[in-house]
Design a protein around this motif. Structure first.
Motif, PDB file in Angstrom:
ATOM      1  N   ASP A  12       0.739  -1.188   0.181  1.00  0.00           N
ATOM      2  CA  ASP A  12       0.008  -0.032   0.032  1.00  0.00           C
ATOM      3  C   ASP A  12       0.884   1.312   0.093  1.00  0.00           C
ATOM      4  O   ASP A  12       0.301   2.254  -0.456  1.00  0.00           O
ATOM      5  N   LEU A  13       2.018   1.401   0.560  1.00  0.00           N
ATOM      6  CA  LEU A  13       3.028   2.225   0.589  1.00  0.00           C
ATOM      7  C   LEU A  13       3.450   2.682  -0.729  1.00  0.00           C
ATOM      8  O   LEU A  13       3.615   3.855  -1.175  1.00  0.00           O
ATOM      9  N   ALA A  14       3.609   1.795  -1.446  1.00  0.00           N
ATOM     10  CA  ALA A  14       3.941   1.921  -2.910  1.00  0.00           C
ATOM     11  C   ALA A  14       2.855   2.470  -3.787  1.00  0.00           C
ATOM     12  O   ALA A  14       3.250   3.538  -4.552  1.00  0.00           O
ATOM     13  N   VAL A  15       1.653   2.195  -3.517  1.00  0.00           N
ATOM     14  CA  VAL A  15       0.326   2.733  -4.049  1.00  0.00           C
ATOM     15  C   VAL A  15       0.490   4.259  -3.591  1.00  0.00           C
ATOM     16  O   VAL A  15       0.291   5.350  -4.713  1.00  0.00           O
ATOM     17  N   GLN A  16       0.612   4.643  -2.452  1.00  0.00           N
ATOM     18  CA  GLN A  16       0.526   5.973  -1.991  1.00  0.00           C
ATOM     19  C   GLN A  16       1.799   6.795  -2.571  1.00  0.00           C
ATOM     20  O   GLN A  16       1.691   7.979  -2.922  1.00  0.00           O
ATOM     21  N   ALA A  17       3.042   6.031  -2.792  1.00  0.00           N
ATOM     22  CA  ALA A  17       3.979   6.651  -3.386  1.00  0.00           C
ATOM     23  C   ALA A  17       3.735   7.018  -4.752  1.00  0.00           C
ATOM     24  O   ALA A  17       4.177   8.226  -5.225  1.00  0.00           O
ATOM     25  N   ASP A  18       3.226   6.150  -5.455  1.00  0.00           N
ATOM     26  CA  ASP A  18       2.738   6.540  -6.877  1.00  0.00           C
ATOM     27  C   ASP A  18       1.751   7.707  -6.948  1.00  0.00           C
ATOM     28  O   ASP A  18       1.706   8.598  -7.813  1.00  0.00           O
ATOM     29  N   LEU A  19       0.657   7.666  -5.837  1.00  0.00           N
ATOM     30  CA  LEU A  19      -0.371   8.890  -5.852  1.00  0.00           C
ATOM     31  C   LEU A  19       0.613  10.137  -5.816  1.00  0.00           C
ATOM     32  O   LEU A  19       0.141  11.082  -6.548  1.00  0.00           O
ATOM     33  N   ALA A  20       1.557  10.152  -5.018  1.00  0.00           N
ATOM     34  CA  ALA A  20       2.147  11.466  -4.443  1.00  0.00           C
ATOM     35  C   ALA A  20       3.006  11.723  -5.784  1.00  0.00           C
ATOM     36  O   ALA A  20       3.078  13.085  -6.139  1.00  0.00           O
ATOM     37  N   ALA A  21       3.662  11.071  -6.442  1.00  0.00           N
ATOM     38  CA  ALA A  21       4.468  11.038  -7.579  1.00  0.00           C
ATOM     39  C   ALA A  21       3.618  11.908  -8.677  1.00  0.00           C
ATOM     40  O   ALA A  21       3.979  12.525  -9.390  1.00  0.00           O
ATOM     41  N   SER A 126       4.412   0.601  -7.602  1.00  0.00           N
ATOM     42  CA  SER A 126       3.438  -0.307  -7.509  1.00  0.00           C
ATOM     43  C   SER A 126       3.529  -1.210  -8.818  1.00  0.00           C
ATOM     44  O   SER A 126       3.813  -0.872  -9.787  1.00  0.00           O
ATOM     45  N   THR A 127       3.341  -2.515  -8.505  1.00  0.00           N
ATOM     46  CA  THR A 127       3.649  -3.679  -9.802  1.00  0.00           C
ATOM     47  C   THR A 127       2.859  -3.175 -10.808  1.00  0.00           C
ATOM     48  O   THR A 127       3.036  -2.953 -11.886  1.00  0.00           O
ATOM     49  N   GLU A 128       1.345  -3.015 -10.571  1.00  0.00           N
ATOM     50  CA  GLU A 128       0.340  -2.573 -11.547  1.00  0.00           C
ATOM     51  C   GLU A 128       0.692  -1.435 -12.344  1.00  0.00           C
ATOM     52  O   GLU A 128       0.733  -1.158 -13.449  1.00  0.00           O
TER      53      GLU A 128
END
Length: 364
Positions: A12-21, A126-128
């Motif tokens: 979930d942290l990867a998803v949050q990092a992607d949203l921030a990016a 995130s992988t997806e």
């Protein structure tokens, strides 16, 4: 006993990092750097014989890459759009260039296609999201090739993953339809500096031709700073076209990747020198733009295998089916986007102008 690798990072942290990016990408303006790249690119295009015909400009900041002066631009910085115009005969900047949105969803092939692929500097965790990002880059590349006439020039700004990724299938399709004149890898943070938006970006120059004479599909495992990563064979053979020092970058949620630490000094002179080297080599190899003559359906030679296996260098008589399919996808997406564009007028003529632009007036 196996050593404890430590806690696995929360996906979930990867998803949050992607949203921030993604949010930061929209907030940070890269127009000043795009202006530098575009000015150097147009010098290279002229050196490659680009003097006339029709051009298509795709992706982020298309007015900038068309060479329109800042005082004449009408699209907000960072906007993604598709614009066409005659190849300008004037020197940079291209004052008074009659840019228009394409009116035909399936136009004749263009003499020059420039595609600054959106989000090419993003590093998604995130992988997806990472897989979709790579697929988006690949689709843009194949679509740009399919929209270029034989003998025409394609210039792309794409994620470094396009050439580095172990899966070679898209590069084999490219390799069967274009000669790679050269590529320049920009350093991390060349366009934007915020985390997740500081990935290395490659500037590729390609000639749409048949038969092709260059190969560039391979990506080899190399060791950088004690870490094994994949590096495109082109940059393995041409390290002088990497504008910085190659190193590895860890990813808590996936495999490590390559990155580039910038050299000291201004980036523009380094880019100009690399592009001059590429255009000089193209002239030596007689790979410069040619008058339109060939057929887009000319067979291309390549074979596709799973990325883990050795790629055989054999010729298979095969039409450009994948490129035509990618071209059709581009057309469908354009049509879908236009069909859902809101209108504010009940006048059909006014709605047509809002959708396609006024055909009698230069501009959008």
């Amino acid at each position: 006993m196996e050593p404890n690798p430590g806690p696995v990072p929360d996906p979930d942290l990867a998803v949050q990092a992607d949203l921030a990016a993604t949010h930061d990408h929209d907030q940070e303006d890269a127009t000043a750097r795009h202006e530098q790249i575009a000015s150097a690119l147009w010098v290279a295009l002229r050196q490659l014989g680009v003097t006339g015909g029709q051009m298509l400009i795709l992706g982020e900041d298309p007015e900038v890459y068309a060479g329109l002066p800042a005082t004449e631009r009408r699209i907000p910085h960072g906007t993604t759009a598709e614009l066409t115009a005659p190849v300008p005969s004037t020197r940079w900047p291209h004052t008074g260039l009659p840019l228009r949105r394409p009116l035909n969803l399936d136009p004749d092939p263009f003499d020059v296609v420039i595609d600054n692929i959106p989000s090419n500097d993003m590093v998604l965790r995130s992988t997806e999201a990472s897989e979709k990002h790579l697929e988006y880059q690949q689709l843009h590349v194949l679509g740009a090739i399919g929209l270029t006439r034989p003998g025409g020039i394609i210039a792309l700004l794409a994620s470094s993953r396009l050439l580095d990724h172990p899966d070679q299938r898209t590069r084999l399709q490219m390799e069967g339809a274009v000669d790679l004149l050269g590529a320049v890898r920009l350093p991390a943070g060349a366009l934007r500096r915020t985390p997740g938006n500081d990935g290395p970006v490659d500037l590729l120059l390609m000639l749409r031709t048949w038969p092709v004479t260059t190969t560039f599909a391979d990506s080899w495992p190399v060791t950088l700073d004690g870490t094994t990563v994949h590096l495109a064979e082109y940059f393995n053979d041409h390290p002088e076209h990497v504008l910085g020092t190659l190193t590895s970058q860890t990813n808590p949620w996936g495999s490590p990747t390559t990155t580039v630490v910038p050299h000291p000094g201004d980036l523009l002179p380094q880019l100009q020198a690399a592009l001059n080297d590429i255009t000089s080599s193209a002239h030596t190899r007689k790979l410069i733009t040619q008058p339109a003559a060939a057929d887009l359906d000319a067979p291309i030679g390549y074979s596709i295998t799973e990325p883990e296996t050795q790629i055989p260098r054999v010729n298979a008589e095969r039409p450009v089916g994948e490129l035509d399919e990618a071209r059709a996808v581009v057309g469908r997406r354009r049509a879908q986007r236009r069909s859902t564009r809101p209108t504010t007028s009940s006048d059909p003529a006014q709605r047509a102008r809002e959708t396609h632009g006024d055909p009698e007036t230069p501009g959008l």
